[in-house]
Enzyme design. Structure first.
Site, PDB file in Angstrom:
ATOM      1  N   LEU A 115      37.723   9.343  50.573  1.00 53.32           N
ATOM      2  CA  LEU A 115      38.678  10.438  50.450  1.00 53.32           C
ATOM      3  C   LEU A 115      38.105  11.567  49.583  1.00 53.32           C
ATOM      4  CD1 LEU A 115      41.915   8.369  49.583  1.00 53.32           C
ATOM      5  CD2 LEU A 115      40.956   8.803  51.835  1.00 53.32           C
ATOM      6  N   THR A 116      37.613  11.225  48.402  1.00 47.94           N
ATOM      7  CA  THR A 116      37.273  12.220  47.372  1.00 47.94           C
ATOM      8  C   THR A 116      36.116  13.132  47.789  1.00 47.94           C
ATOM      9  OG1 THR A 116      38.015  10.643  45.705  1.00 47.94           O
ATOM     10  CG2 THR A 116      36.654  12.450  44.925  1.00 47.94           C
ATOM     11  N   GLU A 117      36.245  14.415  47.405  1.00 47.54           N
ATOM     12  CA  GLU A 117      35.205  15.426  47.690  1.00 47.54           C
ATOM     13  C   GLU A 117      34.942  16.223  46.417  1.00 47.54           C
ATOM     14  OE1 GLU A 117      36.444  17.824  51.003  1.00 47.54           O
ATOM     15  OE2 GLU A 117      36.664  16.068  52.312  1.00 47.54           O
ATOM     16  N   PRO A 118      33.858  17.012  46.418  1.00 51.46           N
ATOM     17  CA  PRO A 118      33.556  17.785  45.208  1.00 51.46           C
ATOM     18  C   PRO A 118      34.736  18.651  44.741  1.00 51.46           C
ATOM     19  CG  PRO A 118      31.681  17.858  46.698  1.00 51.46           C
ATOM     20  CD  PRO A 118      32.778  17.126  47.424  1.00 51.46           C
ATOM     21  N   ALA A 120      37.988  18.181  45.798  1.00 50.35           N
ATOM     22  CA  ALA A 120      39.267  17.507  46.069  1.00 50.35           C
ATOM     23  C   ALA A 120      39.244  16.097  45.486  1.00 50.35           C
ATOM     24  CB  ALA A 120      39.525  17.467  47.575  1.00 50.35           C
ATOM     25  N   GLY A 121      39.770  15.981  44.258  1.00 51.40           N
ATOM     26  CA  GLY A 121      39.869  14.666  43.601  1.00 51.40           C
ATOM     27  C   GLY A 121      41.335  14.264  43.562  1.00 51.40           C
ATOM     28  N   ILE A 147      32.123   7.492  46.172  1.00 51.05           N
ATOM     29  CA  ILE A 147      32.700   6.543  47.125  1.00 51.05           C
ATOM     30  C   ILE A 147      32.109   5.140  46.906  1.00 51.05           C
ATOM     31  CG2 ILE A 147      33.061   6.031  49.576  1.00 51.05           C
ATOM     32  CD1 ILE A 147      34.407   8.675  48.513  1.00 51.05           C
ATOM     33  N   GLN A 327      36.082  -4.565  18.293  1.00 59.83           N
ATOM     34  CA  GLN A 327      36.300  -4.541  16.838  1.00 59.83           C
ATOM     35  C   GLN A 327      36.266  -5.951  16.250  1.00 59.83           C
ATOM     36  OE1 GLN A 327      36.362  -1.633  15.462  1.00 59.83           O
ATOM     37  NE2 GLN A 327      36.646  -2.315  13.351  1.00 59.83           N
ATOM     38  N   GLU A 354      41.818   5.544  41.775  1.00 61.52           N
ATOM     39  CA  GLU A 354      43.107   5.186  42.407  1.00 61.52           C
ATOM     40  C   GLU A 354      44.263   5.957  41.754  1.00 61.52           C
ATOM     41  OE1 GLU A 354      42.289   2.754  44.787  1.00 61.52           O
ATOM     42  OE2 GLU A 354      44.247   2.975  45.732  1.00 61.52           O
TER      43      GLU A 354
HETATM   44  C1  LIG Z   1      33.483   4.553  39.908  1.00 63.94           C
HETATM   45  C2  LIG Z   1      34.326   5.370  40.835  1.00 63.94           C
HETATM   46  C3  LIG Z   1      34.703   4.854  42.063  1.00 63.94           C
HETATM   47  C4  LIG Z   1      35.464   5.618  42.953  1.00 63.94           C
HETATM   48  N1  LIG Z   1      35.744   5.125  44.204  1.00 63.94           N
HETATM   49  C5  LIG Z   1      36.294   5.948  45.121  1.00 63.94           C
HETATM   50  C6  LIG Z   1      36.389   5.538  46.486  1.00 63.94           C
HETATM   51  O1  LIG Z   1      35.988   4.424  46.873  1.00 63.94           O
HETATM   52  N2  LIG Z   1      36.925   6.408  47.379  1.00 63.94           N
HETATM   53  C7  LIG Z   1      37.373   7.644  47.014  1.00 63.94           C
HETATM   54  O2  LIG Z   1      37.830   8.378  47.872  1.00 63.94           O
HETATM   55  N3  LIG Z   1      37.294   8.062  45.718  1.00 63.94           N
HETATM   56  C8  LIG Z   1      36.755   7.248  44.776  1.00 63.94           C
HETATM   57  N4  LIG Z   1      36.628   7.668  43.473  1.00 63.94           N
HETATM   58  C9  LIG Z   1      37.137   8.976  43.083  1.00 63.94           C
HETATM   59  C10 LIG Z   1      38.368   8.913  42.189  1.00 63.94           C
HETATM   60  O3  LIG Z   1      39.471   8.484  42.923  1.00 63.94           O
HETATM   61  C11 LIG Z   1      38.543  10.309  41.552  1.00 63.94           C
HETATM   62  O4  LIG Z   1      37.498  10.472  40.612  1.00 63.94           O
HETATM   63  C12 LIG Z   1      39.897  10.453  40.902  1.00 63.94           C
HETATM   64  O5  LIG Z   1      40.926  10.495  41.861  1.00 63.94           O
HETATM   65  C13 LIG Z   1      39.991  11.726  40.048  1.00 63.94           C
HETATM   66  O6  LIG Z   1      39.511  12.841  40.741  1.00 63.94           O
HETATM   67  P1  LIG Z   1      38.416  13.798  40.038  1.00 63.94           P
HETATM   68  O7  LIG Z   1      37.321  12.940  39.521  1.00 63.94           O
HETATM   69  O8  LIG Z   1      38.065  14.876  40.983  1.00 63.94           O
HETATM   70  O9  LIG Z   1      39.153  14.405  38.790  1.00 63.94           O
HETATM   71  P2  LIG Z   1      40.120  15.697  38.789  1.00 63.94           P
HETATM   72  O10 LIG Z   1      41.137  15.577  39.858  1.00 63.94           O
HETATM   73  O11 LIG Z   1      39.267  16.910  38.728  1.00 63.94           O
HETATM   74  O12 LIG Z   1      40.849  15.511  37.400  1.00 63.94           O
HETATM   75  C14 LIG Z   1      40.244  15.880  36.152  1.00 63.94           C
HETATM   76  C15 LIG Z   1      41.294  15.732  35.062  1.00 63.94           C
HETATM   77  O13 LIG Z   1      42.388  16.636  35.328  1.00 63.94           O
HETATM   78  C16 LIG Z   1      43.598  15.906  35.378  1.00 63.94           C
HETATM   79  N5  LIG Z   1      44.513  16.482  36.364  1.00 63.94           N
HETATM   80  C17 LIG Z   1      44.242  16.825  37.657  1.00 63.94           C
HETATM   81  N6  LIG Z   1      45.341  17.296  38.252  1.00 63.94           N
HETATM   82  C18 LIG Z   1      46.352  17.234  37.336  1.00 63.94           C
HETATM   83  C19 LIG Z   1      47.737  17.558  37.339  1.00 63.94           C
HETATM   84  N7  LIG Z   1      48.351  18.025  38.423  1.00 63.94           N
HETATM   85  N8  LIG Z   1      48.451  17.366  36.191  1.00 63.94           N
HETATM   86  C20 LIG Z   1      47.853  16.873  35.089  1.00 63.94           C
HETATM   87  N9  LIG Z   1      46.539  16.530  35.023  1.00 63.94           N
HETATM   88  C21 LIG Z   1      45.804  16.716  36.124  1.00 63.94           C
HETATM   89  C22 LIG Z   1      43.212  14.488  35.791  1.00 63.94           C
HETATM   90  O14 LIG Z   1      44.194  13.539  35.441  1.00 63.94           O
HETATM   91  C23 LIG Z   1      41.908  14.314  35.019  1.00 63.94           C
HETATM   92  O15 LIG Z   1      42.170  13.954  33.688  1.00 63.94           O
HETATM   93  C24 LIG Z   1      35.894   6.911  42.564  1.00 63.94           C
HETATM   94  C25 LIG Z   1      35.521   7.424  41.313  1.00 63.94           C
HETATM   95  C26 LIG Z   1      34.728   6.691  40.476  1.00 63.94           C
HETATM   96  C27 LIG Z   1      34.276   7.315  39.171  1.00 63.94           C
END
Ligand SMILES: Cc1cc2nc3c(=O)[nH]c(=O)nc-3n(C[C@H](O)[C@H](O)[C@H](O)COP(=O)(O)OP(=O)(O)OC[C@H]3O[C@@H](n4cnc5c(N)ncnc54)[C@H](O)[C@@H]3O)c2cc1C
Length: 369
Positions: A115-118, A120-121, A147, A327, A354
């Site tokens: 799902l995740t993209e540069p 779109a998190g 992913i 600790q 998640e």
């Molecule tokens: C080890 C690992 C495994 C993963 N596995 C998968 C996978 O298998 N498939 C997949 O699709 N993705 C996967 N992911 C991606 C993961 O789901 C995302 O990293 C996560 O959803 C957060 O997105 P982001 O990193 O872009 O952070 P961002 O969305 O950029 O968030 C950055 C910060 O801003 C905060 N924030 C964002 N929007 C809001 C809001 N509206 N209100 C308040 N705070 C906000 C967030 O809580 C966070 O603290 C994985 C990531 C990691 C690190």
């Protein structure tokens, strides 16, 4: 032997003894993955008619906590197959099920859920991976990052935009993408803080030609499909986090009993004993919330806010419990190769993937207001 005992002994015999090596070498745990398939630990809630175990969400969270008590990266694999298997069982055609499900559930094929993209998190509505109609098939172009299993997957379930006007409201679709297809590149393999045996990386899709039957479910129904497994996914990660908490409690308790300072076991100092009490309370409270969420899902009741509470509480609790374990271990807790040090790193991602803690708070607060 009941399910809990079976998974507990699998974790004790096969997973825990391998965890330190898997963390150090960061390799895919192929032999354990195969063993999980043989034991029927993939597709716990997938119906028996589709080759799954036909269990409940309560069974699933039990399995996740026990596997994670062994090592969180192993539970991650169970969670991933659970999501992909559930979506295939629910939305797949007979042909798609036949192609993917038996090997996936047997542990002979590996999947990714992309799902995740540069850009779109947390905001999945901002996806830009695009699938355009091409003859009777599709052309897929875009990039996915972070992913699970991207470096080792045989196929990926990929969410893409099929109608840019509608996007989340009927403009996103799910595709089954074989990773050997021309135009699919595994972009990189991330080096991570924790859960190091989980293989995490990216995909680049460059005009990947997909057959018509790569579409999973109806065109435009992809976002809804993702939402349909979200709550179960969140409970699974909550249970994974709680398995880490239990391991942290056990290793800290063992150390507190055996380590002597000032002429007695450090467990006899009230500060240490109270810290253990707080760890045990966090673990027990998280387990009750997780079980409540599972019961609601099993009863087809509204479980959204409860599952978010369980994910929020259990993941943040795992950061508290692993920090307390470090600790209590003292200097040893900071040394590589000591379990508490690994657990502290493994717990950290649970408040992020998640759905971050902030996203869970959004869901919970919306349910209140
Ligand atoms: C080890 C690992 C495994 C993963 N596995 C998968 C996978 O298998 N498939 C997949 O699709 N993705 C996967 N992911 C991606 C993961 O789901 C995302 O990293 C996560 O959803 C957060 O997105 P982001 O990193 O872009 O952070 P961002 O969305 O950029 O968030 C950055 C910060 O801003 C905060 N924030 C964002 N929007 C809001 C809001 N509206 N209100 C308040 N705070 C906000 C967030 O809580 C966070 O603290 C994985 C990531 C990691 C690190």
């Amino acid at each position: 032997m009941n399910l809990t005992d079976m998974v507990r002994s699998f974790a004790a015999e096969r997973i825990r003894p391998a965890a330190e090596d898997l963390d150090a070498t960061e390799r895919f745990p192929a032999e354990i993955y195969q063993g999980m398939g043989e034991l029927g630990l993939f597709g716990i809630t997938v119906p028996e008619a589709d080759g799954g175990s036909g269990g409940t969400v309560a069974d699933y969270v039990t399995v996740m906590e026990e596997l994670s008590y062994g090592y969180a990266s192993i539970a991650d694999q169970c969670g991933l197959v659970e999501l992909v298997g559930s979506l295939l069982a629910r939305f797949g055609t007979a042909e798609q099920k036949k192609t993917y499900l038996p090997d996936l559930l047997a542990g002979t094929k590996r999947c990714a859920y992309a799902l995740t993209e540069p850009q779109a998190g947390s905001d999945l509505g901002a996806l830009s991976t695009r699938a355009r109609r091409d003859g009777d098939g599709w052309l897929l172009t875009g990039e996915k990052i972070y992913i699970h299993n991207a470096p080792v997957a045989d196929f990926a379930m990929v969410l893409a935009v099929t109608d840019p006007e509608k996007r989340k409201r009927g403009g996103m679709s799910m595709f089954l993408v074989d990773t050997a297809l021309p135009g699919v590149t595994r972009a990189y393999h991330e080096k991570k803080m924790g859960q190091r045996a989980s293989q995490v990386g990216g995909f680049v899709f460059d005009e990947v030609r997909l057959p018509a039957h790569a579409l999973l479910g109806e065109e435009g129904a992809g976002f809804g499909a993702v939402m349909s497994v979200l709550e179960k996914g969140r409970l699974g990660i909550a249970a994974l986090a709680n398995g880490i908490s239990r391991a942290a409690l056990d290793t800290a308790r063992e150390h507190a009993r055996s380590r002597r300072q000032f002429g007695k076991p450090i467990a006899e100092f009230q500060a240490v004993a109270f810290s253990l009490a707080d760890m045990a309370t966090d673990h027990a409270a998280a387990r009750e919330l997780i079980r409540h969420g599972a019961d609601l899902l099993d009863g087809d009741a509204d479980a959204g806010a409860t599952c978010s509470m369980a994910k929020l509480f259990a993941s943040e609790a795992s950061i508290r419990t692993t920090s307390r374990a470090v600790q209590i271990l003292g200097g040893a807790g900071f040394i590589r190769g000591v379990e508490a040090e690994r657990l502290y790193r493994d717990a950290r991602i649970t408040t992020i993937y998640e759905g971050t803690s902030e996203v869970q708070r959004l869901i919970i607060s919306r349910s209140l207001l």
